[in-house]
Design an enzyme around this catalytic site. Structure first.
Site, PDB file in Angstrom:
ATOM      1  CB  CYS A   1     -12.439 -40.180 -37.865  1.00  0.00           C
ATOM      2  SG  CYS A   1     -14.226 -40.551 -37.499  1.00  0.00           S
TER       3      CYS A   1
ATOM      4  CB  CYS B   1     -19.268 -37.094 -33.644  1.00  0.00           C
ATOM      5  SG  CYS B   1     -17.741 -36.475 -33.153  1.00  0.00           S
TER       6      CYS B   1
ATOM      7  CG  HIS C   1     -23.123 -36.404 -37.700  1.00  0.00           C
ATOM      8  ND1 HIS C   1     -22.260 -36.810 -36.405  1.00  0.00           N
ATOM      9  CD2 HIS C   1     -22.706 -37.226 -38.470  1.00  0.00           C
ATOM     10  CE1 HIS C   1     -21.383 -37.719 -36.852  1.00  0.00           C
ATOM     11  NE2 HIS C   1     -21.637 -37.836 -37.911  1.00  0.00           N
TER      12      HIS C   1
ATOM     13  CD  GLU D   1     -16.067 -39.092 -42.230  1.00  0.00           C
ATOM     14  OE1 GLU D   1     -17.085 -39.414 -41.677  1.00  0.00           O
ATOM     15  OE2 GLU D   1     -15.121 -38.373 -41.910  1.00  0.00           O
TER      16      GLU D   1
ATOM     17  CB  THR E   1     -17.403 -44.032 -38.580  1.00  0.00           C
ATOM     18  OG1 THR E   1     -17.846 -43.505 -39.939  1.00  0.00           O
ATOM     19  CG2 THR E   1     -16.511 -43.385 -38.170  1.00  0.00           C
TER      20      THR E   1
ATOM     21  CB  CYS F   1     -14.089 -33.431 -35.564  1.00  0.00           C
ATOM     22  SG  CYS F   1     -14.652 -33.918 -37.014  1.00  0.00           S
TER      23      CYS F   1
END
Lengths: 506, 506, 506, 506
Positions: free
Chosen positions: D103, D107, D295, D449, D194, D301
């Site tokens: 990650c 974002c 989101h 996640e 995050t 991703c």
């Protein structure tokens, strides 16, 4: 050789029995002084110890009478005398899974001795050898002394497209490198060895079908795990070092864990009386197939771990204050359904067991493979659902050290408060257990080892294919479709449907 | 009353026994003269006939000795005297599934009699009634005459949010509308009735938990299927009229099929000696739960159909010339794996059976639900895979008439040629069988009825939830996570784990 | 040749245009006099008619302007001039799926013309031929007259291990058997032909990669569907004869259905000006690959059928009185999730389209295969869930005739009553629609044809494999793992990731 | 306040910019001196640094021109000016997933700014406030200085059945505790944050729908991450301490990792000019819904991580010597299929984006939820398949220390030899990478996640339910089934199908 004075009875006595041995175990590049007291190794020893305690606590389940020694013996050392004995192995396995939440490491030995019982009998029948009697003597001894037996089958294998004798380096499969009057000397390495250094003895066995050229690889024998020439290299696993940290929360399951080592043999001696196959290469595949037949069904143990994970999911749902939410309940039901689907296949495989020439019972092969094949899939879905139920805090939770700290502890107490009346610490404990089983140390046993132990998924598919009796089934279809003049030749080599429709023996 | 002169023995005698009865059966809006000779009904009769022939051919499997009548009886009329008897029910069910490729319609009666055995015993125990003895007399009679017994449970139900006695129309659940010295009169309708008009007698039973106000609905009784006042309306199913077309290819399975009717009762009389519950409403749920417990595991029959479908897939792969292609083989292995997963759960449920107070054995409830729940999923995947293996020709194949026609027949012979040596007709036959089982007449039984029979998926989830013993499991998790001062109160009403860890009785 | 006087505009005019043609269509072994008025064929014609009406009603969606003819044309005849045009094909396909609940049969023609646009251009480029201009003339004509074009690709194939020219019978793939000044004569048969007899013209194309010896099989040409020498044999499908019964309930979807025929060519003439490939065998695979690239994404139409099935499930839940029950709602959500997963892949494939040398746009191949591959799985799960929601009555419901009968009609009205205020007839209608789509006539299109149309699942896997660029991905992994001295040689022949990371053109 | 002198350009400059800040970060109970040089934190900083480098290397993808500042800006700071911009966000996200295997943490900030763009506009419209202009000033500043913005939404929530203002402890949701002329003071805690300590600024936002009593909780504002009163507690994750061990193999991905903290606010000041909502509680749900709409699609991703995992599986298959084995290839194809199914849904959601009143583009909500919902399932299956392909050695592999040791190193070199020519070290590296992504540090991001980020699975189901337009779909079904006199009232509040059938704007 092993010098036990009196039979081991309890887990505690077992742990005592492991101390002070001259084992050459490497971990993080260094020799381990005393494995028993190493914090990363100890949980795996505790798991084995539980198999002793259970035998004390639940005799019917775990301490049956053996007609070999005439004594009550630990079921892991027992030769199955009925289909019911096979079923009871499964029940004991589930129970131990529930009590430890990890791999308790004794099934390989149990399944090895059982498969050797019939295989040695049939080798002797053909070759006039004396392996079976030797095996019985060995069994009597270990039953009496109540020892832990490891089974070492999986060679490192090198280039998978080549036979043992064809490898560039002949040591990539364990083989006889020398022999004298007293016995043989073997060299090679066994990978993925579960619980070996927690055993008293191990039995080495070939890992696959052998041909005439591979004769030196057709060796089965028992040897003490501290025999000279053996080196153990400890495998690393997800989150393994948490066992070495202070505290007992972050590790998730502080008491129990699994153990995997690579075992390297450098001219290790096996005395004649401990040899149970020596060159009869054509029996290697029989041994391997019978062993995996037992062993694939032994994965019922994972339903015990599944029970723990379901319990943890239910507990965290409660701690999160959402135990009655319909999708949460539904996920826990689904977990249960999947877990019991595994269990059912194991029990059915054992129940459909049949007697071999030597007298030992062997479970059904098709259903054992179905059981194991479900084990390569369903625990992953259980794990996914458990993570769903747990919530994101599962992977963002601060450390136990934080919780104990004077600065951050009170902040966590304040802000991790969920439903009133729930201790933050308990919530952390259950979350760490779920982490342990789905991505931590015991995920190794619950997931990846469920995938690859006793043969990877494709191995089960091959075995299912061998027994699916398509000729018989095609004929069923042709009968109903009234196919003309095209009968099946049914040259099935499987007895699966004979077993399915067999009247159970009383 | 039924006037059979001598016991029925073979399928042929059974079919004979059905002729000439005064049944009021409607099909396509018209009264059916003689169901036995109706081309759309006959295949369902043939399927039942097979249950007689099997008893002749395989005594151990299908013709056990009953300690009630002291005679050998058809297993469908047998009261289970051991867990092994339960297992053998499953084995017989699989075999008949293999032989017919459809529903053979006798499990409801078998499961009804077995669940009534224990329920009547326990009603008598509480109320001092004589139902159990009456039931035994009835069983003796049907065992001796070797009759087919249907069980009628599912009421039409009306508004599902209301109890029977609360419905606007009181007839939406079967109930007593009158009574006299000789017996009672019932009115109502039962939906989704499998094989009723192929039976000699049927047993009516309540369909759900009842409360005091529903007393009149708490009626269990046996009556001949041709009792005055009964009307049958035949259900339509996918491709049902193909049975009435000339030829035997397009229908797929020309000999066997299922049967579903709606049964309407208009003041139908049940004599006192055939009444097995009358007003003891608090036992309705016990009866329903025991019945579904048996019946959900009876769905093991679908593995027999699965065997046929696997065989058909393997046959068509061969006819298409691709039996060795790896993805084709892999799909057939997957079909086998899924099919055996169902079988395993049934066998395990039966094996874990236990003795009731009345002496009958009842299988494990959790595993029976797991079995049935898999049946609501896995056959759909088997069907999907079979369609994958079959190829698109499965749904574009011209009719048998075309194949027999002088103009188009030769064109099909030329252009449907696959691998050399394969008859085009045989290829068509197998394709039509796959169509029959995945979207035609027997898809009804293999798929949709697998979904909803013996309770829809959600019913199994509720039952699994009731038995999953979360308290026990949460405690397991808490033990391992070392949760502090938060012990579970384990008020479990399920005995599942007691059974799991029970030592099987010898 | 086709003699349309003025452009067809509406569905009605289209149906009119089909009448009175001299087609040789066999159904149930007999020649069909007038397909347009045959009750089993007519629903498939109605489905095509809807494609005309939509163009009238929603111009932007279904009636774009073509730069070839300069006119607004039906989108099924339009050559894609932008990625947006590809997206709009998908949107129109979903809409028509929603309106008909079946296959509307025009995608093959659309995808064939689009793939020929670029392929003929590239043949001409290499060989100096004039195919592209001929094709443009043909397109102009059909655009102007607004005709339906079928595409005939799938040969019957015979022994699948042999090339066309190696078959025992040379006719198992369509090929040129003669030629003269005016054109060529072809013989062979095309299987699984969707909607051919509802078309005005069809385009024949090779079905696979060809080698030099297969030159005579490398023929692409357009011909009127009533050209002399063509015989159509109608395929039978689940429940097909219900269209011929009285009433409109049991058939489920009385207005719309699909159509599959086998088309047999016996020396059928194709004039030179209608030939778009003639011997350029090395372009056969290019044509096939581009066609399947378009066509696999065209299966987005099934999301329109999915919408209908979701709607039917929601409607029956309401009629059953359970629309708010949590597991019912959850199943409908799951159906939606799966349905939209298919849609997304289609849209993404179209959106990532790119311009070919000839100017036509071709969608992304990877994502088109992903779309189709999901179509071979997810509709089966949607169907299973719809059957779950519907309840067992789905397969036990009596016939419409029963409902109309004076004897049984009132009984059904009484006993099929569900929630108050719901008409029994409406409940029956929705149940029959679900049956129609999950095991009846339109299950053929929604399920089996979803499986095999545009290539069976394995065909997509092969195509996904070709484009998955493992070299590129291995290098990503090696970078992160810091693999030493073992760089990948990336000889990828796929441009997938180039496309993924390409900046869209404005 | 933040005092950056000149715009940050490269990853290196970014890392420099983080040094020397006065952050209060706790890890293992102790204050971290300098996070930038902490070995466990640094990999997460490296991942963010990559987002700078990509902007330098691939301008079109990651460095678009903004019409707000008129400059080229990092795409993470860009306000989407077209549907294409949304698509390009997805493409950049996949690329960064490929480059980091983890990650990259930016974002949330991007999606927060984009959702605030339209929400502030609409608040101003109703209330005459000036939030939108303030936001634009803030955006201009961060675009110009090229800063990392974190978004802090998820409150710790306490008892989930109570609203923020109803909690026993008012701080369980972030709220205003004081205010003066210059601004407001907030207290509370945000969980699962995050990348916060890798940011320069963070934007706090409410986490759910608010009612009038929750007015003080309706606060949105930007503040530097080193604002006084903020405490960060670092979350622990699977295998996190391996980053602190010597060597770079065992960690799997030594360069990149994720970061999750709990952020505690104790009277933290937000100046007026940085406040973008203050009490307009009725806009809280709009903000949350738009944020999650962006989101959930940002989870594309994970396809970049999927690419790495597929590459690793392919690499290990090669190192194991089995790249051509059919079941291995098949599993890698399946992984690809699933991975691209996720990608497709993201791209389709972005492509179907539409313009909001403020000018920013918002992607389609249904498809964004479908994308995220697939992300909660499919990566788990990819991980399972990767573990299958990897082999059991994945979890029994000895440590890097062993490999470097003079005693055991040579043994490993000898016995871990696979196919000739393959370095044992490289095989270990790839195995550790797979461990890292499936049960180690990056499994946190790739799996758990993926499950819970941007809302747990049930949150997507609720959102899908809201938009599935059952009224519209029921009407489709009723039309085809010719349901009489029971039209749907279509009071849909979703515009999904309007969007589906919308003509894309040119």
């Amino acid at each position: 050789m092993q010098k036990t004075v009196k039979p081991i009875r309890t887990g505690e006595e077992y742990i005592e029995s492991l101390k002070g041995r001259d084992l050459k175990v490497y971990l993080f590049g260094e020799l381990v002084k005393e494995p028993v007291s190493h914090p990363m190794i100890r949980p795996s020893i505790n798991a084995v110890a539980k198999t002793y305690d259970l035998a004390v606590e639940e005799e019917e389940l775990a301490f049956p009478k053996s007609s070999i020694s005439g004594e009550r013996v630990n079921r892991f050392l027992h030769i199955a005398e009925s289909a019911e004995d096979l079923v009871l192995q499964n029940k004991m396995q589930r129970k131990l899974g529930q009590l430890t939440g990890t791999c308790f490491q004794r099934c390989v030995g149990m399944d090895a001795m059982n498969s050797l019982h019939s295989t040695t009998f049939e080798i002797d029948e053909k070759h006039g050898t004396k392996y079976h009697q030797r095996l019985l003597e060995f069994i009597k001894m270990v039953q009496h002394e109540n020892l832990v037996i490891g089974g070492a089958m999986t060679d490192v294998k090198g280039d998978r497209s080549l036979a043992p004798s064809e490898q560039e380096d002949p040591d990539l499969f364990l083989h006889i490198v020398d022999r004298d009057d007293k016995g043989v000397y073997v060299t090679g390495a066994k990978a993925h060895q579960t619980g070996t250094i927690n055993s008293h003895w191990m039995i080495v066995m070939p890992t696959m079908r052998l041909l005439e050229n591979d004769k030196d690889y057709a060796i089965v024998g028992a040897l003490p795990v501290d025999a000279p020439g053996i080196t153990y290299i400890y495998g690393r696993q997800s989150c393994d070092t948490r066992s070495m940290e202070p505290g007992d929360i972050d590790v998730g399951n502080s008491e129990f864990g699994g153990q995997e080592t690579m075992v390297i043999f450098d001219r290790v001696f096996i005395p004649n009386e401990m040899i149970f196959m020596d060159g009869e290469y054509e029996f290697a595949s029989m041994l391997v197939e019978r062993f995996t037949c037992y062993h694939r069904r032994s994965y019922v143990c994972k339903t015990g771990l599944g029970d723990v994970l379901i319990g943890a999911a239910a507990a965290i749902a409660e701690y999160n204050g959402v135990p009655k939410v319909s999708h949460i309940k539904d996920k826990i039901i689904e977990m249960t359904h999947l877990n019991e689907s595994i269990y059912a296949a194991g029990i059915a495989a054992s129940y459909q067991g049949h007697k071999m020439k030597s007298g030992v019972f062997l479970n059904d092969d098709m259903l054992a493979n179905v059981c194991k094949h479900n084990v390569t899939r369903l625990p992953y879905e259980l794990a996914r659902l458990a993570q769903d139920v747990a919530g994101g805090i599962l992977v963002t939770l601060p450390s136990e050290a934080e919780f104990r700290s004077a600065e951050t502890g009170p902040l966590l107490e304040k802000y991790l408060k969920g439903k009133s009346g729930i201790e933050v610490e308990n919530r952390m404990r259950i979350l760490r257990l779920i982490e342990n089983m789905t991505m931590g140390r015991n995920a190794v046993g619950y997931l990846t080892e469920s995938m690859h132990g006793a043969g990877s998924p494709q191995a089960q598919r091959i075995q299912i294919a061998r027994q699916m009796q398509l000729g018989y089934k095609k004929q069923l279809a042709k009968n109903l479709a009234k196919v003309k003049e095209d009968p099946e030749e049914m040259k099935e080599n499987s007895e699966y449907f004979k077993r399915v429709f067999k009247i159970p023996e009383k």
